[in-house]
Design a protein around this motif. Structure first.
Motif, PDB file in Angstrom:
ATOM      1  N   ASP A 137      -6.282  -2.751   4.225  1.00 42.64           N
ATOM      2  CA  ASP A 137      -5.843  -1.633   3.385  1.00 42.64           C
ATOM      3  C   ASP A 137      -6.706  -0.399   3.638  1.00 42.64           C
ATOM      4  OD1 ASP A 137      -3.727  -2.966   2.261  1.00 42.64           O
ATOM      5  OD2 ASP A 137      -4.763  -3.498   0.417  1.00 42.64           O
ATOM      6  N   LEU A 138      -8.004  -0.603   3.820  1.00 44.22           N
ATOM      7  CA  LEU A 138      -8.889   0.533   4.130  1.00 44.22           C
ATOM      8  C   LEU A 138      -8.538   1.115   5.495  1.00 44.22           C
ATOM      9  CD1 LEU A 138     -12.316  -0.899   2.919  1.00 44.22           C
ATOM     10  CD2 LEU A 138     -10.904   0.805   1.750  1.00 44.22           C
ATOM     11  N   MET A 155      -5.719   1.082   6.975  1.00 44.47           N
ATOM     12  CA  MET A 155      -4.443   1.814   6.891  1.00 44.47           C
ATOM     13  C   MET A 155      -4.633   3.204   6.278  1.00 44.47           C
ATOM     14  SD  MET A 155      -2.545  -0.333   8.362  1.00 44.47           S
ATOM     15  CE  MET A 155      -3.733  -1.476   9.049  1.00 44.47           C
ATOM     16  N   GLY A 156      -5.732   3.397   5.553  1.00 41.73           N
ATOM     17  CA  GLY A 156      -6.066   4.717   5.029  1.00 41.73           C
ATOM     18  C   GLY A 156      -6.842   5.539   6.053  1.00 41.73           C
ATOM     19  N   PRO A 176       2.328   8.793   4.074  1.00 36.63           N
ATOM     20  CA  PRO A 176       3.781   8.949   4.186  1.00 36.63           C
ATOM     21  C   PRO A 176       4.223  10.408   4.147  1.00 36.63           C
ATOM     22  CG  PRO A 176       3.178   7.588   2.268  1.00 36.63           C
ATOM     23  CD  PRO A 176       1.913   7.951   2.949  1.00 36.63           C
ATOM     24  N   LEU A 229       0.041   4.853   8.685  1.00 32.19           N
ATOM     25  CA  LEU A 229      -0.259   3.451   9.002  1.00 32.19           C
ATOM     26  C   LEU A 229       0.014   2.618   7.755  1.00 32.19           C
ATOM     27  CD1 LEU A 229      -3.755   3.909  10.738  1.00 32.19           C
ATOM     28  CD2 LEU A 229      -1.616   3.269  11.896  1.00 32.19           C
ATOM     29  N   ARG A 230       0.625   1.473   7.923  1.00 29.19           N
ATOM     30  CA  ARG A 230       0.832   0.563   6.790  1.00 29.19           C
ATOM     31  C   ARG A 230       0.790  -0.863   7.286  1.00 29.19           C
ATOM     32  NH1 ARG A 230       3.243   2.086   2.046  1.00 29.19           N
ATOM     33  NH2 ARG A 230       2.631  -0.034   1.502  1.00 29.19           N
ATOM     34  N   ASP A 231       0.302  -1.780   6.441  1.00 28.39           N
ATOM     35  CA  ASP A 231       0.425  -3.193   6.809  1.00 28.39           C
ATOM     36  C   ASP A 231       1.534  -3.842   5.990  1.00 28.39           C
ATOM     37  OD1 ASP A 231      -1.237  -2.918   4.583  1.00 28.39           O
ATOM     38  OD2 ASP A 231      -2.419  -4.698   5.046  1.00 28.39           O
ATOM     39  N   ARG A 241       3.240  -8.131   1.348  1.00 28.08           N
ATOM     40  CA  ARG A 241       4.308  -8.581   0.437  1.00 28.08           C
ATOM     41  C   ARG A 241       5.591  -7.769   0.643  1.00 28.08           C
ATOM     42  NH1 ARG A 241       1.404  -8.060  -5.346  1.00 28.08           N
ATOM     43  NH2 ARG A 241       0.226  -6.477  -4.234  1.00 28.08           N
ATOM     44  N   GLY A 242       6.712  -8.445   0.797  1.00 24.76           N
ATOM     45  CA  GLY A 242       7.975  -7.739   1.000  1.00 24.76           C
ATOM     46  C   GLY A 242       8.272  -7.484   2.466  1.00 24.76           C
ATOM     47  N   ASN A 256      10.759  -4.158   3.183  1.00 27.51           N
ATOM     48  CA  ASN A 256      10.382  -3.486   1.938  1.00 27.51           C
ATOM     49  C   ASN A 256       9.368  -2.382   2.188  1.00 27.51           C
ATOM     50  OD1 ASN A 256      12.101  -4.639   0.112  1.00 27.51           O
ATOM     51  ND2 ASN A 256      10.525  -5.722  -1.059  1.00 27.51           N
ATOM     52  N   GLU A 289       9.930   1.576   1.254  1.00 28.46           N
ATOM     53  CA  GLU A 289       9.007   2.386   0.461  1.00 28.46           C
ATOM     54  C   GLU A 289       8.706   3.701   1.176  1.00 28.46           C
ATOM     55  OE1 GLU A 289       5.912  -0.560  -1.026  1.00 28.46           O
ATOM     56  OE2 GLU A 289       4.878   1.371  -1.226  1.00 28.46           O
ATOM     57  N   SER A 324       9.181   7.647   0.144  1.00 29.82           N
ATOM     58  CA  SER A 324       8.070   8.617   0.105  1.00 29.82           C
ATOM     59  C   SER A 324       8.303   9.766   1.062  1.00 29.82           C
ATOM     60  CB  SER A 324       6.751   7.945   0.488  1.00 29.82           C
ATOM     61  OG  SER A 324       6.537   6.786  -0.238  1.00 29.82           O
ATOM     62  N   GLY A 382       5.721  -9.016  -6.519  1.00 27.37           N
ATOM     63  CA  GLY A 382       6.315  -9.288  -5.210  1.00 27.37           C
ATOM     64  C   GLY A 382       6.277  -8.151  -4.209  1.00 27.37           C
ATOM     65  N   GLY A 383       5.631  -7.050  -4.540  1.00 26.40           N
ATOM     66  CA  GLY A 383       5.509  -5.975  -3.557  1.00 26.40           C
ATOM     67  C   GLY A 383       6.803  -5.221  -3.306  1.00 26.40           C
ATOM     68  N   ASP A 443      -2.127   2.508   0.659  1.00 30.06           N
ATOM     69  CA  ASP A 443      -2.891   1.274   0.552  1.00 30.06           C
ATOM     70  C   ASP A 443      -4.302   1.551   0.064  1.00 30.06           C
ATOM     71  OD1 ASP A 443      -1.007  -0.622   1.283  1.00 30.06           O
ATOM     72  OD2 ASP A 443      -1.263  -0.184   3.402  1.00 30.06           O
ATOM     73  N   ALA A 444      -4.808   2.760   0.320  1.00 26.59           N
ATOM     74  CA  ALA A 444      -6.169   3.095  -0.086  1.00 26.59           C
ATOM     75  C   ALA A 444      -6.160   4.504  -0.670  1.00 26.59           C
ATOM     76  CB  ALA A 444      -7.116   3.033   1.116  1.00 26.59           C
TER      77      ALA A 444
END
Lengths: 360, 360
Positions: free
Chosen positions: A99-100, A102-103, A177, A236-238, A241-242, A246, A250, A254, B23-24, B58-59
């Motif tokens: 998550d970090l 991706m930021g 985004p 960047l995104r990981d 979930r989903g 999904n 999202e 955005s 569930g994201g 994410d961050a």
């Protein structure tokens, strides 16, 4: 109890978590010193600068480099705790490290908060903590502060782990985004669905002939090389979930752009595809824990893909589609569509959630 | 499901937590937007600079002031969730804010990780989140990032909340057990045992005639004034799990000095004392959530006490004892002793843990 019993070694081989291990006294300190800190120090990931400041401090002090920090938290409640390719300990590091990353940040420090269920075997806890320590070492992050709570049997599920991470933003990069433009390409770093299928097959005790391993891994090394080569990556995104579908839905909302994917380009292992058919799952909605989606301008896409291919964690990367100007005009809806190999189009809806509960 | 159902309002009055809320997907985003973010934004404590960056990232990015940061985490598993004087939401803010303050830091940012049990009423969750928001506002901290997980009924206990906090160290102060010296005075900021007794009486449905309220509150404002007046305070601790006696025993071990307390000087409400006798508890081992222990040189003690008395959260502060050179020489044991009003001495042992499980 005689005073010298305080320093008695924990019976890790046969001992179990008791309520008193969360009680803020000598029993908790024994657990922290002999199990948590022992493993973190052994792996060189304890505390700030390896000094492993411990429970005698309420807060740990660190000095960040100048500039922006990224902060992210995740609680991990995966079941089962152990799955092919990892366990909740390694996952709790990978989840927050990613998550970090991706930021656009280099992960530096993690906190670790454990909620342990009374009766949980100390030996299994040690295995989990060892995996955490190894994952932290591989990702080059320190575990600088922690907390241990114990709940009665039947009020938890073995172990829940929260990690909160702090990272240093690389090059003050503008990643999010809001930077996505129509025409931007969508890249995926590798095969989809491995984590969800590995966990599900373990849960259902399916034992597929060729065992599918979770992809749970840290991506900060890959991201560092990507941003070095193409600092102007837009997003960047990981896809946890989903799954891919999904996560992209999202981003559609955005970015206020539609997405068109090319099904034939999406990396999917035949074994994962087969398992998904057997389990009634759509692999595009299944969770991943070691993959990333990168979005960049069309001009940068080939260069970025090349960098990803040259990294062991991106060698199966592919360009799988693009953002396109939104058709619906003022009355924005936002669509994620996928062109099939036969030229048809399939709408990938934004589902309510993950098909599998407690996947991370 | 029709597309427009995605933006349907949550049924907070009668709805319950479902697995899909973790569930994201869209259901989780609804919960985050309409319950968590709505309350945090309303209170002005959302995100960085009030912008409330949300689940599409994410961050979260923040820019700290130059210098050292303090980091601390706590998972909160208190039962019952609602108790006289607070609930798990306010407690989750106070706990981490106070840990940062005890590190000599001004708390800036919190993360919030929720583990929700399937079936938990949304209305109660809203009450908890509102208390969190109000506590954050009062402590002047922002809630900058979060996470929501849902576990099946019977795998949790309503709500568990992890908070991780980041604070800015005031004046690069040197505060910690290693700075304690023989002769140092021990100050307590107010009455002991209120939190543990309030929770216990609620749990046992005792309904004492004069209701005892938890002391759960943030102490960062008090600490800021104390450090302004006496920057060279040697150590600060909040006596939570294990109470005053276990916390001081820990400091005895870290500082390698004995402690001698004067029982007559320890602030204790008659109602709390009576309730402890009834419940078979020793108030010196009962958890507090809004009190601090300060240790400073004998010369600074009166000045520090005066500053505490002038603050509403320290008006019942008292000097309760001092650190004394260790008697046992090379073979260090470390003793916490208390002189009774009759001149006798009582040894306060380092217990294995809190007498009451799940007190925070």
């Amino acid at each position: 109890m005689p005073r010298d019993a305080y320093s008695a070694p924990l019976n890790i081989e046969n001992g179990k978590i008791e309520l008193i291990h969360g009680g803020g006294g000598r029993a908790m300190e024994q657990l922290i010193d002999q199990l948590f800190k022992a493993e973190f120090i052994k792996a060189g990931v304890a505390g700030n600068d390896g000094t492993g400041e411990g429970p005698s401090h309420d807060a740990t002090l660190v000095t960040p480099p100048p500039g922006q920090l990224a902060v992210s938290t995740d609680s991990h409640v995966i079941t089962p705790l152990f799955f092919p390719g990892g366990n909740i300990g390694s996952l709790a590091v990978h989840g927050t490290v990613n998550d970090l990353a991706m930021g656009g940040a280099k992960p530096l420090w993690l906190s670790a908060g454990f909620i342990l269920e009374e009766g949980f075997p100390l030996k299994e806890l040690q295995t989990i903590v060892r995996s955490m320590a190894a994952a932290a070492k591989e990702a080059e992050v320190k575990i600088i502060t922690g907390d241990t709570k114990v709940v009665e049997k039947g009020k938890g599920d073995g172990v829940y782990i929260n990690t909160c991470g702090i990272g240093h933003v690389i090059n003050q990069s503008k990643i999010g985004p809001q930077y996505i433009q129509p025409g931007d390409k969508i890249l995926i770093s590798g095969f989809l669905g491995d984590h969800g299928v590995a966990v599900m097959s373990q849960r259902e005790n399916l034992g597929f002939e060729s065992e599918i391993l979770s992809d749970s891994q840290s991506l900060n090394g890959l991201v560092a090389e990507m941003l070095e080569a193409v600092p102007q990556v837009h997003c960047l995104r990981d896809p946890t979930r989903g799954g891919l579908a999904n996560t992209l839905n999202e981003l559609v909302q955005s970015a206020r752009c539609d997405v068109l994917l090319q099904e034939a380009t999406i990396p999917l292992r035949p074994a994962v595809n087969g398992a998904c058919e057997f389990l009634g799952l759509d692999p595009l909605y299944v969770a991943n824990e070691g993959k990333l989606i990168a979005i960049c301008s069309a001009e940068d896409a080939d260069k970025l893909l090349q960098v990803m291919h040259n990294h062991p964690k991106g060698e199966s990367a592919a360009i799988i589609g693009e953002f396109v100007a939104e058709k619906s005009g003022d009355n924005f809806q936002g669509y994620l569509e996928m062109e099939t190999p036969y030229g048809g189009k399939r709408l990938l809806d934004w589902l309510n959630g993950e098909q599998l509960p407690r996947i991370c």
